[in-house]
Design a protein around this motif. Sequence first.
Motif, mmCIF file in Angstrom:
data_model
loop_
_atom_site.group_PDB
_atom_site.id
_atom_site.type_symbol
_atom_site.label_atom_id
_atom_site.label_comp_id
_atom_site.label_asym_id
_atom_site.label_seq_id
_atom_site.Cartn_x
_atom_site.Cartn_y
_atom_site.Cartn_z
ATOM 1 N N GLU A 101 25.045 23.404 23.588
ATOM 2 C CA GLU A 101 26.440 23.609 23.177
ATOM 3 C C GLU A 101 27.002 24.884 23.800
ATOM 4 O O GLU A 101 28.153 24.926 24.239
ATOM 5 N N TRP A 102 26.189 25.924 23.854
ATOM 6 C CA TRP A 102 26.625 27.191 24.456
ATOM 7 C C TRP A 102 26.952 26.986 25.935
ATOM 8 O O TRP A 102 27.968 27.471 26.443
ATOM 9 N N VAL A 103 26.109 26.235 26.643
ATOM 10 C CA VAL A 103 26.363 25.954 28.060
ATOM 11 C C VAL A 103 27.640 25.141 28.232
ATOM 12 O O VAL A 103 28.485 25.455 29.083
ATOM 13 N N LEU A 104 27.815 24.101 27.425
ATOM 14 C CA LEU A 104 29.032 23.291 27.491
ATOM 15 C C LEU A 104 30.274 24.151 27.276
ATOM 16 O O LEU A 104 31.257 24.044 28.020
ATOM 17 N N ASN A 105 30.220 25.004 26.271
ATOM 18 C CA ASN A 105 31.361 25.876 25.979
ATOM 19 C C ASN A 105 31.613 26.868 27.112
ATOM 20 O O ASN A 105 32.761 27.093 27.515
ATOM 21 N N PHE A 106 30.538 27.489 27.617
ATOM 22 C CA PHE A 106 30.678 28.489 28.673
ATOM 23 C C PHE A 106 31.278 27.872 29.936
ATOM 24 O O PHE A 106 32.100 28.495 30.610
ATOM 25 N N LEU A 112 21.622 41.065 22.100
ATOM 26 C CA LEU A 112 22.715 40.255 21.523
ATOM 27 C C LEU A 112 24.054 40.969 21.648
ATOM 28 O O LEU A 112 25.062 40.367 22.021
ATOM 29 N N MET A 113 24.079 42.264 21.331
ATOM 30 C CA MET A 113 25.329 43.027 21.419
ATOM 31 C C MET A 113 25.817 43.077 22.864
ATOM 32 O O MET A 113 27.022 42.962 23.127
ATOM 33 N N TYR A 114 24.902 43.225 23.802
ATOM 34 C CA TYR A 114 25.278 43.311 25.207
ATOM 35 C C TYR A 114 25.900 42.002 25.685
ATOM 36 O O TYR A 114 26.946 42.003 26.336
ATOM 37 N N ILE A 115 25.256 40.882 25.371
ATOM 38 C CA ILE A 115 25.821 39.615 25.861
ATOM 39 C C ILE A 115 27.114 39.270 25.126
ATOM 40 O O ILE A 115 28.011 38.680 25.711
ATOM 41 N N GLU A 168 33.049 38.710 27.256
ATOM 42 C CA GLU A 168 33.981 37.857 26.525
ATOM 43 C C GLU A 168 33.686 36.371 26.682
ATOM 44 O O GLU A 168 33.704 35.607 25.727
ATOM 45 N N SER A 169 33.373 35.939 27.901
ATOM 46 C CA SER A 169 33.098 34.509 28.128
ATOM 47 C C SER A 169 31.864 34.050 27.374
ATOM 48 O O SER A 169 31.819 32.953 26.826
ATOM 49 N N ALA A 170 30.851 34.908 27.338
ATOM 50 C CA ALA A 170 29.620 34.567 26.596
ATOM 51 C C ALA A 170 29.886 34.561 25.102
ATOM 52 O O ALA A 170 29.414 33.666 24.380
ATOM 53 N N GLU A 171 30.640 35.526 24.632
ATOM 54 C CA GLU A 171 30.895 35.673 23.197
ATOM 55 C C GLU A 171 31.725 34.518 22.649
ATOM 56 O O GLU A 171 31.385 33.936 21.624
#
Length: 197
Positions: free
Chosen positions: A18-23, A183-186, A190-193
């Motif tokens: 899901e994260w990949v699809l969203n990104f 986690l905080m770094y990624i 913005e695109s990752a978050e």
Amino acid sequence: MEVLLYSTKGSNSSERVEWVLNFKRIVYDRIEVNSDELITTYLDINPFGYVPSISVDGSVFSESMAIIEYLEERFPHPTLLGKNLNEKTYIRRVCEYINSSIHSPQNRTVLRFMRPELDEMSKRELRGEWIMLCLEKLSTSLCNESGFSVGNDFSVADIFVASIYKKALQHGCVKNDFYDKHLMYIRANESAEVSEP
């Protein structure tokens, strides 16, 4: 194009896809698969009885890494598997370690088979301990060039690391400074978050 993601709430393998699809900003419909369906009607979609599965214009694929590889090839921009051969290999190394060495042994169905005498709370504790033990080993080879797992860009390695770490926290593990910083770094990207499920 019709994209369907078969997923179960709480599945970190599903979260990865899901994260990949969203990104990649791929439009999809998410179909929640409940535990009863996993052993009945869903077997027609994926005979392994696991989530995630994805259907793209009627072609069905399963196993998170295979799905992510497919999505990367079909939708190469933005890339999540590195810019050069070394990066691509290191990213896949991290994903493979998480998939085979961390995820599989702590999987609920594996534990149910291997340790049927354990109650659910004991299984949760064991799962969390295993994840954190393995993540400790992995930490020595991550974030050497930046706060990202591999190289200087957000990648599938970050998704795999973040998802399995969040799973350990769900099992009641104490927060880890190294993985909290990761986690905080990624999430500062913005695109990752915004694409994190």
